[in-house]
Design a protein around this motif. Structure first.
Motif, PDB file in Angstrom:
ATOM      1  N   ALA A 155       0.864  -1.179   0.000  1.00 18.32           N
ATOM      2  CA  ALA A 155       0.000   0.000   0.000  1.00 18.32           C
ATOM      3  C   ALA A 155       0.897   1.224   0.000  1.00 18.32           C
ATOM      4  N   GLU A 156       0.386   2.305  -0.601  1.00 13.22           N
ATOM      5  CA  GLU A 156       1.228   3.494  -0.724  1.00 13.22           C
ATOM      6  C   GLU A 156       0.370   4.740  -0.811  1.00 13.22           C
ATOM      7  N   ASP A 157       0.854   5.796  -0.227  1.00 13.81           N
ATOM      8  CA  ASP A 157       0.233   7.113  -0.317  1.00 13.81           C
ATOM      9  C   ASP A 157       1.376   8.110  -0.455  1.00 13.81           C
ATOM     10  N   GLN A 180       0.132  -7.754   7.534  1.00 14.73           N
ATOM     11  CA  GLN A 180      -0.128  -6.854   6.411  1.00 14.73           C
ATOM     12  C   GLN A 180       1.145  -6.161   5.952  1.00 14.73           C
ATOM     13  N   ALA A 190      -3.077   0.070   6.953  1.00 19.77           N
ATOM     14  CA  ALA A 190      -3.208  -1.143   6.153  1.00 19.77           C
ATOM     15  C   ALA A 190      -3.544  -2.337   7.044  1.00 19.77           C
ATOM     16  N   ARG A 245      -2.627 -11.115   5.640  1.00 17.21           N
ATOM     17  CA  ARG A 245      -2.277 -10.959   4.234  1.00 17.21           C
ATOM     18  C   ARG A 245      -2.030 -12.334   3.624  1.00 17.21           C
TER      19      ARG A 245
END
Length: 312
Positions: A36-38, A52, A102, A127
């Motif tokens: 996941a990335e922002d 996760q 996440a 996950r």
């Protein structure tokens, strides 16, 4: 261990100024997977772990340890731990509730005695992970974290009293006193260790490899890429685990390790390991003795994030 509410280490979150180089290092060289990335934040998983993510990397002007996250078995255990810490006067950053990160889950954050941010959570979504194959030299899971403290006895006592950690072993020097103490929250010899340092900071983050061959192949890959090897390869006395310590692009120490000792908690008695005995530092004799330069590097920079909660 009936009163122990913490079950395992989930992830370690760090902030760094050179975010792009650090992301490149952890993904393309160290062997973690972005999940996941922002903007300015990336969550990195280990392919062999149901967690996760095991590292959260965040862009900031200063390097700091954002938080250390642990797991609990149930939401009720999270509530019980929060209530106990509150009653004991521990400063809570947040009350138990839904986590906005996440995997979600139910948890809360607080400061330890040195001002580090600690998180405990339950009900985090697992996950889809996989078995790491032979010769595949990427981390299976997060192994442990080591922090620096000017007063390791005080820090150890706090973790034992408030979080239910148990003392496994101590590394001591005949003249300089205790240098490192190893604490556990499960039969794994340690999930956190506290090293004696001149200031509060991150000492190192350790990543578990599949086996000895994968550990050595990973070590070789880092060496061929020109990554600075701080210490190793070798095998410690306390914990019996292998070690190869490298410096990441921001100057944090990160470790490839494997075969960390699993102990019988019902019969285990802590021992004092003499740091001047060569075999206690490295059973194999393949690593140079830990000198003042190595110690200085593992002291790391002063952590300026103490008693300051990181962004969610």
């Amino acid at each position: 261990m009936a009163d122990r509410l913490i079950t395992h280490l989930r992830h370690v979150d760090i902030a760094v100024p050179d975010f792009d180089k650090q992301r490149e290092f952890f993904t393309n060289l160290w062997g973690l997977t972005p999940v996941a990335e922002d903007t300015g934040v990336v969550f990195l998983a280990a392919e062999g772990s149901p967690e996760q993510y095991i590292v959260r990397l965040r862009r900031d002007r200063e390097k700091r340890l954002d938080l250390i996250a642990y797991g609990a078995a149930t939401a009720a255990d999270v509530d019980a731990l929060a209530a106990g810490l509150g009653t004991a006067g521990v400063r809570l950053i947040s009350e138990p509730g839904t986590l906005r990160t996440a995997g979600g889950g139910y948890g809360f954050r607080f400061f330890d005695v040195d001002g580090r941010t600690v998180e405990v959570s339950a009900d985090v979504a697992t996950r889809r992970h996989r078995r790491i194959e032979a010769r595949e030299s990427i981390p299976v899971r997060l192994s442990h974290v080591v922090v620096n403290s000017p007063d390791i006895a005080r820090t150890q006592a706090w973790y034992e009293r408030h979080l239910g950690f148990a003392h496994s072993d101590t590394l001591s020097h005949p003249r300089n006193g205790d240098m490192m103490t190893f604490l556990r929250c499960s039969p794994q010899h340690h999930s956190i260790a506290i090293a004696k340092g001149p200031h509060v900071s991150l000492h190192h983050i350790s990543f578990e490899m599949r086996g000895l061959d994968e550990y050595m192949r990973g070590t070789g890959r880092l060496l061929r890429a020109g990554t600075r090897l701080l210490w190793g390869p070798g095998r410690h006395g306390a914990g019996d685990n292998t070690f190869s310590y490298f410096l990441d692009p921001s100057g944090n120490t990160v470790e490839y390790s494997t075969e960390l000792q699993i102990i019988d908690e019902d019969t285990w008695h802590p021992s004092v390991h003499d740091a001047t005995v060569a075999e206690e530092q490295d059973q194999w004799g393949t690593a140079d003795p830990a000198d003042e330069q190595i110690l200085k590097e593992t002291f790391n920079d002063v952590d300026r994030g103490l008693f300051v909660a990181p962004p969610l």
